[in-house]
Structure formats: C-alpha cells, structure tokens
Design a protein around this motif. Sequence first.
Motif, PDB file in Angstrom:
ATOM      1  N   GLN A 128       9.397  -0.229   6.280  1.00  0.00           N
ATOM      2  CA  GLN A 128       8.361  -1.203   6.642  1.00  0.00           C
ATOM      3  C   GLN A 128       7.237  -1.222   5.615  1.00  0.00           C
ATOM      4  O   GLN A 128       6.716  -2.287   5.275  1.00  0.00           O
ATOM      5  CB  GLN A 128       7.830  -0.885   8.038  1.00  0.00           C
ATOM      6  CG  GLN A 128       8.841  -1.181   9.138  1.00  0.00           C
ATOM      7  CD  GLN A 128       8.444  -0.571  10.477  1.00  0.00           C
ATOM      8  OE1 GLN A 128       8.240   0.633  10.595  1.00  0.00           O
ATOM      9  NE2 GLN A 128       8.338  -1.416  11.486  1.00  0.00           N
ATOM     10  N   LEU A 129       6.872  -0.048   5.101  1.00  0.00           N
ATOM     11  CA  LEU A 129       5.849  -0.004   4.061  1.00  0.00           C
ATOM     12  C   LEU A 129       6.334  -0.679   2.788  1.00  0.00           C
ATOM     13  O   LEU A 129       5.568  -1.375   2.114  1.00  0.00           O
ATOM     14  CB  LEU A 129       5.461   1.444   3.777  1.00  0.00           C
ATOM     15  CG  LEU A 129       4.419   1.656   2.670  1.00  0.00           C
ATOM     16  CD1 LEU A 129       3.144   0.876   2.958  1.00  0.00           C
ATOM     17  CD2 LEU A 129       4.111   3.139   2.510  1.00  0.00           C
ATOM     18  N   LEU A 130       7.610  -0.510   2.476  1.00  0.00           N
ATOM     19  CA  LEU A 130       8.180  -1.165   1.301  1.00  0.00           C
ATOM     20  C   LEU A 130       7.985  -2.678   1.377  1.00  0.00           C
ATOM     21  O   LEU A 130       7.656  -3.327   0.381  1.00  0.00           O
ATOM     22  CB  LEU A 130       9.667  -0.822   1.184  1.00  0.00           C
ATOM     23  CG  LEU A 130      10.455  -1.522   0.068  1.00  0.00           C
ATOM     24  CD1 LEU A 130       9.860  -1.217  -1.295  1.00  0.00           C
ATOM     25  CD2 LEU A 130      11.924  -1.101   0.128  1.00  0.00           C
ATOM     26  N   ARG A 131       8.145  -3.231   2.562  1.00  0.00           N
ATOM     27  CA  ARG A 131       7.984  -4.675   2.727  1.00  0.00           C
ATOM     28  C   ARG A 131       6.528  -5.108   2.542  1.00  0.00           C
ATOM     29  O   ARG A 131       6.261  -6.239   2.124  1.00  0.00           O
ATOM     30  CB  ARG A 131       8.488  -5.105   4.111  1.00  0.00           C
ATOM     31  CG  ARG A 131       8.463  -6.592   4.334  1.00  0.00           C
ATOM     32  CD  ARG A 131       9.292  -7.000   5.514  1.00  0.00           C
ATOM     33  NE  ARG A 131       9.314  -8.442   5.693  1.00  0.00           N
ATOM     34  CZ  ARG A 131      10.110  -9.078   6.544  1.00  0.00           C
ATOM     35  NH1 ARG A 131      10.952  -8.385   7.304  1.00  0.00           N
ATOM     36  NH2 ARG A 131      10.082 -10.390   6.649  1.00  0.00           N
ATOM     37  N   ARG A 132       5.586  -4.214   2.823  1.00  0.00           N
ATOM     38  CA  ARG A 132       4.167  -4.574   2.769  1.00  0.00           C
ATOM     39  C   ARG A 132       3.495  -4.266   1.439  1.00  0.00           C
ATOM     40  O   ARG A 132       2.426  -4.797   1.138  1.00  0.00           O
ATOM     41  CB  ARG A 132       3.390  -3.811   3.863  1.00  0.00           C
ATOM     42  CG  ARG A 132       3.760  -4.155   5.266  1.00  0.00           C
ATOM     43  CD  ARG A 132       2.723  -3.612   6.247  1.00  0.00           C
ATOM     44  NE  ARG A 132       2.602  -2.166   6.231  1.00  0.00           N
ATOM     45  CZ  ARG A 132       1.482  -1.503   5.946  1.00  0.00           C
ATOM     46  NH1 ARG A 132       0.382  -2.154   5.612  1.00  0.00           N
ATOM     47  NH2 ARG A 132       1.455  -0.179   5.982  1.00  0.00           N
ATOM     48  N   VAL A 133       4.093  -3.382   0.650  1.00  0.00           N
ATOM     49  CA  VAL A 133       3.346  -2.820  -0.463  1.00  0.00           C
ATOM     50  C   VAL A 133       2.999  -3.838  -1.547  1.00  0.00           C
ATOM     51  O   VAL A 133       1.957  -3.723  -2.207  1.00  0.00           O
ATOM     52  CB  VAL A 133       4.096  -1.609  -1.058  1.00  0.00           C
ATOM     53  CG1 VAL A 133       5.333  -2.046  -1.846  1.00  0.00           C
ATOM     54  CG2 VAL A 133       3.171  -0.767  -1.930  1.00  0.00           C
ATOM     55  N   SER A 134       3.810  -4.859  -1.737  1.00  0.00           N
ATOM     56  CA  SER A 134       3.471  -5.874  -2.753  1.00  0.00           C
ATOM     57  C   SER A 134       2.166  -6.575  -2.408  1.00  0.00           C
ATOM     58  O   SER A 134       1.329  -6.828  -3.288  1.00  0.00           O
ATOM     59  CB  SER A 134       4.604  -6.895  -2.888  1.00  0.00           C
ATOM     60  OG  SER A 134       5.713  -6.336  -3.544  1.00  0.00           O
ATOM     61  N   GLY A 135       1.999  -6.908  -1.134  1.00  0.00           N
ATOM     62  CA  GLY A 135       0.764  -7.557  -0.706  1.00  0.00           C
ATOM     63  C   GLY A 135      -0.443  -6.655  -0.882  1.00  0.00           C
ATOM     64  O   GLY A 135      -1.532  -7.102  -1.264  1.00  0.00           O
ATOM     65  N   ILE A 136      -0.267  -5.371  -0.588  1.00  0.00           N
ATOM     66  CA  ILE A 136      -1.363  -4.421  -0.765  1.00  0.00           C
ATOM     67  C   ILE A 136      -1.697  -4.278  -2.247  1.00  0.00           C
ATOM     68  O   ILE A 136      -2.870  -4.289  -2.645  1.00  0.00           O
ATOM     69  CB  ILE A 136      -0.986  -3.054  -0.152  1.00  0.00           C
ATOM     70  CG1 ILE A 136      -0.820  -3.181   1.370  1.00  0.00           C
ATOM     71  CG2 ILE A 136      -2.030  -2.001  -0.502  1.00  0.00           C
ATOM     72  CD1 ILE A 136      -0.195  -1.974   2.025  1.00  0.00           C
ATOM     73  N   ALA A 137      -0.673  -4.165  -3.076  1.00  0.00           N
ATOM     74  CA  ALA A 137      -0.890  -4.003  -4.514  1.00  0.00           C
ATOM     75  C   ALA A 137      -1.517  -5.240  -5.136  1.00  0.00           C
ATOM     76  O   ALA A 137      -2.222  -5.139  -6.150  1.00  0.00           O
ATOM     77  CB  ALA A 137       0.436  -3.685  -5.202  1.00  0.00           C
ATOM     78  N   ALA A 138      -1.284  -6.397  -4.536  1.00  0.00           N
ATOM     79  CA  ALA A 138      -1.853  -7.635  -5.080  1.00  0.00           C
ATOM     80  C   ALA A 138      -3.373  -7.598  -5.097  1.00  0.00           C
ATOM     81  O   ALA A 138      -4.017  -8.299  -5.886  1.00  0.00           O
ATOM     82  CB  ALA A 138      -1.367  -8.833  -4.270  1.00  0.00           C
ATOM     83  N   GLY A 139      -3.964  -6.769  -4.244  1.00  0.00           N
ATOM     84  CA  GLY A 139      -5.411  -6.621  -4.241  1.00  0.00           C
ATOM     85  C   GLY A 139      -5.937  -5.763  -5.382  1.00  0.00           C
ATOM     86  O   GLY A 139      -7.147  -5.606  -5.537  1.00  0.00           O
ATOM     87  N   GLU A 140      -5.028  -5.209  -6.204  1.00  0.00           N
ATOM     88  CA  GLU A 140      -5.352  -4.398  -7.371  1.00  0.00           C
ATOM     89  C   GLU A 140      -6.348  -3.273  -7.064  1.00  0.00           C
ATOM     90  O   GLU A 140      -7.417  -3.174  -7.685  1.00  0.00           O
ATOM     91  CB  GLU A 140      -5.881  -5.272  -8.512  1.00  0.00           C
ATOM     92  CG  GLU A 140      -4.845  -6.292  -8.994  1.00  0.00           C
ATOM     93  CD  GLU A 140      -5.327  -7.079 -10.207  1.00  0.00           C
ATOM     94  OE1 GLU A 140      -6.530  -6.984 -10.539  1.00  0.00           O
ATOM     95  OE2 GLU A 140      -4.505  -7.776 -10.814  1.00  0.00           O
TER      96      GLU A 140
END
Length: 279
Positions: A128-140
């Motif tokens: 589930q974290l794998l699915r979310r991590v791109s969005g979190i990383a997009a915040g740099e």
Amino acid sequence: METNINPQWVKLVQSQHPEKLLPFARNMEEQTLAAIYGMDADTYRSIKRQLTQQAQDAALGMLEDPAFAGKVDRLPFQAGQTVVAIGESTTDDLLSWFELLRQLVGLRRPKAGIQFMNEGISGNTTAQLLRRVSGIAAGEPDWILCMIGSNDAVRIGPEPAKTQVSAAETAKNLTAIRHIAASRTKAGWVWLTPPYFNEEGAAAYPYFQFGQLTWRNEDITRVGDIIRSFPDKVVDTQAGFAMHDAQLLLGPDGVHPTFEGQKAIVTQLVEELTGGSAE
C-alpha cells in the motif's frame, strides 16, 4: 485528558485518520471528520488539542536532560526543510515517535520553520505504501523517515497461516519504494526497523483472536534483516526494544508501542542521527 470524554473516541482520533485515506479528503472540514468518528466538532477539537498537549508535555520532559536537548539541536534538519514520515500505525499515531520528534524540534528551534508531515497510515503494508510513495515524493521533501513492515508480517487465518505479505515481496516493495523516492527527490533517507512484538500479549488479545491474526518475532526479524541490508541510515528499533522490558514498551495488544515505547523510539532516532548510541 478530560475524564468525561469517551475513551474510545480518544483512541480513534489518536490512531485512525480517515482524511489520509483519500487524496480529496485532505482538507475535509472538522465537522465532517467529527461526524465520521461519531462525535461533535467541539469534542473532536478538544481531543486533538489534548493529544497535542500530551506530546508537547512529554517532549518538554525529555528536553530537561541537557545532553539529550543538545542532541536534538544537532539533528541534521535545516531551517525551512520538510521532514516526512511514512509508515503504519506506529507512525500514524498522534502520540507517535514522529509527533514527539515534531514537538522536540519545534520546542528547540521554533523559528527554523521546519515542517513535519506525518504520512503514516494505520494498517498499511509495504504494498500500500508503494502505491502512495510517488505522490508523497512529488512534494519533494528534504527528509523521508520510513518505518514499515509490521502489517506485512502479520499471519492471517488458522494454522498454518501465511504472512499478509511474503518476505520476498516485502523486500521487492521496499526496494521499489526507495527507488521511487530517489528518482523523484534528493531527500535524505532514514529507515527505522519495526519493533519486536510481545507474542504472548498478541496471542491473548481478543481482537486478534477474533480476526485470527498472529504475530511472530521471527517474521518481523526477517523484515528487519531486509531493512538492515540497505545502504541508507538505519535506526534499528529491534535492537533497542530487545534491551528493554517488552511489558513497558508494548501495549496490551503486544504489537503497538506504549507512549514509553514511542519515547524510546524517538530517543534512539535522535541518538543515531547525531552520532550517539542509544542507552
């Protein structure tokens, strides 16, 4: 905490945060959130204020130790930076190690403008974290602190039960999570191993018995071994918890840290990030 507030409401607000589950709900009004919990907005605000105060009071107590306060001052977070925590319930909790870290740094460096974003979600697996991590990383973010894997390790069903996520898949998920973050950010990365369980306490806990959920230290040790194999900074809470009384650091369900356990985690984190050693 006010004694006239339903303790179940307190527990829900402390550990379950529906606004994190759906992106469009992040700015949900307090009245709506309160209604989801089954309470009025004033009660919801009161519980959140008191949990924040409890975390702040604990941080103030920890900072009474001048040596520890000096280590908080030496944490590598710079003015204006954003520090994100990702993980599961041990992080999501409003009395978690990360919320204590927020208070510790805020009390020592109130003008630094360091932002702390808690992206832990109770119950999350590495998948589930794998699915979310791109969005979190997009915040740099400038720092990402990651503690995940306990829910991968839970065994579900009657014996012989399997873990919710296999160790091999956990390793692949963690590798992918780290790769995505590295490809989208220049964030400093810190792993925290999920703590050990109190197997006897978990086996006796009614909710886990009802759900046929089993927790084994051999399984969470495998998760820890995976994390310890990575080249990034690792705060090994498993080693820290092994040095202390599990009854003190883990709650009645044998899985979730007590407030003392959360304080032990943030103490070890501060020690490790400033070149010290946890005692």
